[in-house]
Design a protein around this motif. Structure first.
Motif, PDB file in Angstrom:
ATOM      1  N   MET A  37       0.834  -1.196   0.000  1.00 17.70           N
ATOM      2  CA  MET A  37       0.000   0.000   0.000  1.00 17.70           C
ATOM      3  C   MET A  37       0.869   1.247   0.000  1.00 17.70           C
ATOM      4  O   MET A  37       1.930   1.270   0.626  1.00 17.70           O
ATOM      5  CB  MET A  37      -0.897   0.021   1.243  1.00 17.70           C
ATOM      6  CG  MET A  37      -1.863  -1.135   1.321  1.00 17.70           C
ATOM      7  SD  MET A  37      -3.095  -1.123   0.031  1.00 17.70           S
ATOM      8  CE  MET A  37      -4.005   0.308   0.475  1.00 17.70           C
ATOM      9  N   PRO A  38       0.441   2.312  -0.672  1.00 15.12           N
ATOM     10  CA  PRO A  38       1.210   3.559  -0.624  1.00 15.12           C
ATOM     11  C   PRO A  38       1.125   4.173   0.772  1.00 15.12           C
ATOM     12  O   PRO A  38       0.127   4.017   1.477  1.00 15.12           O
ATOM     13  CB  PRO A  38       0.523   4.445  -1.667  1.00 15.12           C
ATOM     14  CG  PRO A  38      -0.834   3.883  -1.814  1.00 15.12           C
ATOM     15  CD  PRO A  38      -0.720   2.424  -1.530  1.00 15.12           C
ATOM     16  N   ALA A  39       2.170   4.868   1.164  1.00 18.65           N
ATOM     17  CA  ALA A  39       2.211   5.452   2.497  1.00 18.65           C
ATOM     18  C   ALA A  39       1.196   6.579   2.633  1.00 18.65           C
ATOM     19  O   ALA A  39       0.544   6.719   3.658  1.00 18.65           O
ATOM     20  CB  ALA A  39       3.611   5.960   2.812  1.00 18.65           C
ATOM     21  N   THR A  40       1.051   7.390   1.605  1.00 16.24           N
ATOM     22  CA  THR A  40       0.089   8.485   1.637  1.00 16.24           C
ATOM     23  C   THR A  40      -0.660   8.520   0.320  1.00 16.24           C
ATOM     24  O   THR A  40      -0.200   8.001  -0.687  1.00 16.24           O
ATOM     25  CB  THR A  40       0.786   9.841   1.842  1.00 16.24           C
ATOM     26  OG1 THR A  40       1.731  10.030   0.790  1.00 16.24           O
ATOM     27  CG2 THR A  40       1.504   9.891   3.179  1.00 16.24           C
ATOM     28  N   THR A  41      -1.785   9.141   0.337  1.00 10.63           N
ATOM     29  CA  THR A  41      -2.555   9.327  -0.885  1.00 10.63           C
ATOM     30  C   THR A  41      -2.717  10.813  -1.134  1.00 10.63           C
ATOM     31  O   THR A  41      -2.840  11.610  -0.214  1.00 10.63           O
ATOM     32  CB  THR A  41      -3.936   8.668  -0.770  1.00 10.63           C
ATOM     33  OG1 THR A  41      -4.602   9.209   0.357  1.00 10.63           O
ATOM     34  CG2 THR A  41      -3.809   7.167  -0.629  1.00 10.63           C
ATOM     35  N   TYR A  42      -2.737  11.197  -2.387  1.00 10.44           N
ATOM     36  CA  TYR A  42      -2.889  12.588  -2.762  1.00 10.44           C
ATOM     37  C   TYR A  42      -4.362  12.885  -2.942  1.00 10.44           C
ATOM     38  O   TYR A  42      -5.056  12.214  -3.702  1.00 10.44           O
ATOM     39  CB  TYR A  42      -2.125  12.880  -4.055  1.00 10.44           C
ATOM     40  CG  TYR A  42      -2.325  14.291  -4.541  1.00 10.44           C
ATOM     41  CD1 TYR A  42      -1.732  15.355  -3.886  1.00 10.44           C
ATOM     42  CD2 TYR A  42      -3.115  14.555  -5.643  1.00 10.44           C
ATOM     43  CE1 TYR A  42      -1.921  16.649  -4.319  1.00 10.44           C
ATOM     44  CE2 TYR A  42      -3.307  15.845  -6.094  1.00 10.44           C
ATOM     45  CZ  TYR A  42      -2.713  16.894  -5.425  1.00 10.44           C
ATOM     46  OH  TYR A  42      -2.897  18.171  -5.850  1.00 10.44           O
ATOM     47  N   VAL A  43      -4.838  13.869  -2.236  1.00  7.29           N
ATOM     48  CA  VAL A  43      -6.219  14.287  -2.349  1.00  7.29           C
ATOM     49  C   VAL A  43      -6.228  15.673  -2.958  1.00  7.29           C
ATOM     50  O   VAL A  43      -5.660  16.611  -2.401  1.00  7.29           O
ATOM     51  CB  VAL A  43      -6.921  14.295  -0.974  1.00  7.29           C
ATOM     52  CG1 VAL A  43      -8.338  14.793  -1.109  1.00  7.29           C
ATOM     53  CG2 VAL A  43      -6.865  12.929  -0.353  1.00  7.29           C
ATOM     54  N   ALA A  44      -6.849  15.799  -4.115  1.00  5.55           N
ATOM     55  CA  ALA A  44      -6.920  17.099  -4.782  1.00  5.55           C
ATOM     56  C   ALA A  44      -8.033  17.905  -4.131  1.00  5.55           C
ATOM     57  O   ALA A  44      -9.191  17.823  -4.511  1.00  5.55           O
ATOM     58  CB  ALA A  44      -7.169  16.917  -6.268  1.00  5.55           C
ATOM     59  N   ALA A  45      -7.687  18.650  -3.123  1.00  6.37           N
ATOM     60  CA  ALA A  45      -8.663  19.460  -2.411  1.00  6.37           C
ATOM     61  C   ALA A  45      -8.173  20.901  -2.343  1.00  6.37           C
ATOM     62  O   ALA A  45      -7.010  21.197  -2.596  1.00  6.37           O
ATOM     63  CB  ALA A  45      -8.867  18.906  -1.008  1.00  6.37           C
ATOM     64  N   ALA A  46      -9.065  21.784  -1.995  1.00  3.70           N
ATOM     65  CA  ALA A  46      -8.708  23.187  -1.879  1.00  3.70           C
ATOM     66  C   ALA A  46      -7.802  23.392  -0.674  1.00  3.70           C
ATOM     67  O   ALA A  46      -7.896  22.699   0.336  1.00  3.70           O
ATOM     68  CB  ALA A  46      -9.965  24.026  -1.734  1.00  3.70           C
ATOM     69  N   ASN A  47      -6.911  24.358  -0.816  1.00  2.00           N
ATOM     70  CA  ASN A  47      -6.013  24.690   0.267  1.00  2.00           C
ATOM     71  C   ASN A  47      -6.801  25.454   1.328  1.00  2.00           C
ATOM     72  O   ASN A  47      -7.414  26.480   1.031  1.00  2.00           O
ATOM     73  CB  ASN A  47      -4.851  25.539  -0.267  1.00  2.00           C
ATOM     74  CG  ASN A  47      -3.809  25.823   0.788  1.00  2.00           C
ATOM     75  OD1 ASN A  47      -3.943  25.411   1.928  1.00  2.00           O
ATOM     76  ND2 ASN A  47      -2.774  26.534   0.386  1.00  2.00           N
ATOM     77  N   PRO A  48      -6.812  25.021   2.579  1.00  2.37           N
ATOM     78  CA  PRO A  48      -7.585  25.725   3.603  1.00  2.37           C
ATOM     79  C   PRO A  48      -7.042  27.120   3.908  1.00  2.37           C
ATOM     80  O   PRO A  48      -7.759  27.946   4.447  1.00  2.37           O
ATOM     81  CB  PRO A  48      -7.499  24.828   4.824  1.00  2.37           C
ATOM     82  CG  PRO A  48      -6.558  23.751   4.511  1.00  2.37           C
ATOM     83  CD  PRO A  48      -6.211  23.805   3.080  1.00  2.37           C
ATOM     84  N   ALA A  49      -5.803  27.393   3.535  1.00  3.97           N
ATOM     85  CA  ALA A  49      -5.240  28.713   3.793  1.00  3.97           C
ATOM     86  C   ALA A  49      -5.572  29.709   2.684  1.00  3.97           C
ATOM     87  O   ALA A  49      -5.300  30.895   2.825  1.00  3.97           O
ATOM     88  CB  ALA A  49      -3.721  28.607   3.953  1.00  3.97           C
ATOM     89  N   ASP A  50      -6.168  29.231   1.581  1.00  3.85           N
ATOM     90  CA  ASP A  50      -6.490  30.103   0.457  1.00  3.85           C
ATOM     91  C   ASP A  50      -7.838  30.780   0.694  1.00  3.85           C
ATOM     92  O   ASP A  50      -8.872  30.119   0.741  1.00  3.85           O
ATOM     93  CB  ASP A  50      -6.537  29.269  -0.830  1.00  3.85           C
ATOM     94  CG  ASP A  50      -6.789  30.114  -2.059  1.00  3.85           C
ATOM     95  OD1 ASP A  50      -6.688  31.360  -1.961  1.00  3.85           O
ATOM     96  OD2 ASP A  50      -7.085  29.532  -3.109  1.00  3.85           O
TER      97      ASP A  50
END
Length: 93
Positions: A37-50
């Motif tokens: 399994m990959p260690a992390t997954t990439y989630v295309a989400a909005a940046n909360p600081a934007d």
């Protein structure tokens, strides 16, 4: 040595239950597959600081909106209320 190990394993499986070997194999398979399994997954989400990031609109819904107060209500005579909900007597044919 191998015979002794087999005897100890058989005694342990009898003492721990019939499915001990199955659970050992299942745990080892889970450990082996977890390495794939990959260690992390990439989630295309909005940046909360934007501050310009689009967000879902919020709305207000009252939890007591359908409530209507029934007090004060004048009590009706119980016999009239009972007769109003009682089944009508059948007519003779």
């Amino acid at each position: 040595m191998l015979t002794l190990l087999g005897a100890e394993f058989a005694a342990a499986s009898i003492a721990r239950g019939r499915h001990f070997l199955f659970y050992c194999l299942l745990a080892s398979a889970a450990l082996a597959l977890s390495g794939c399994m990959p260690a992390t997954t990439y989630v295309a989400a909005a940046n909360p600081a934007d501050p310009a990031a689009k967000t879902a609109r919020t709305s207000y819904r009252s939890t007591i909106a359908p409530y209507t107060g029934l007090r004060p209500a004048a009590p009706a005579p119980w016999r009239d209320r009972n007769d109003a909900v009682a089944p009508q007597p059948k007519q003779d044919r």
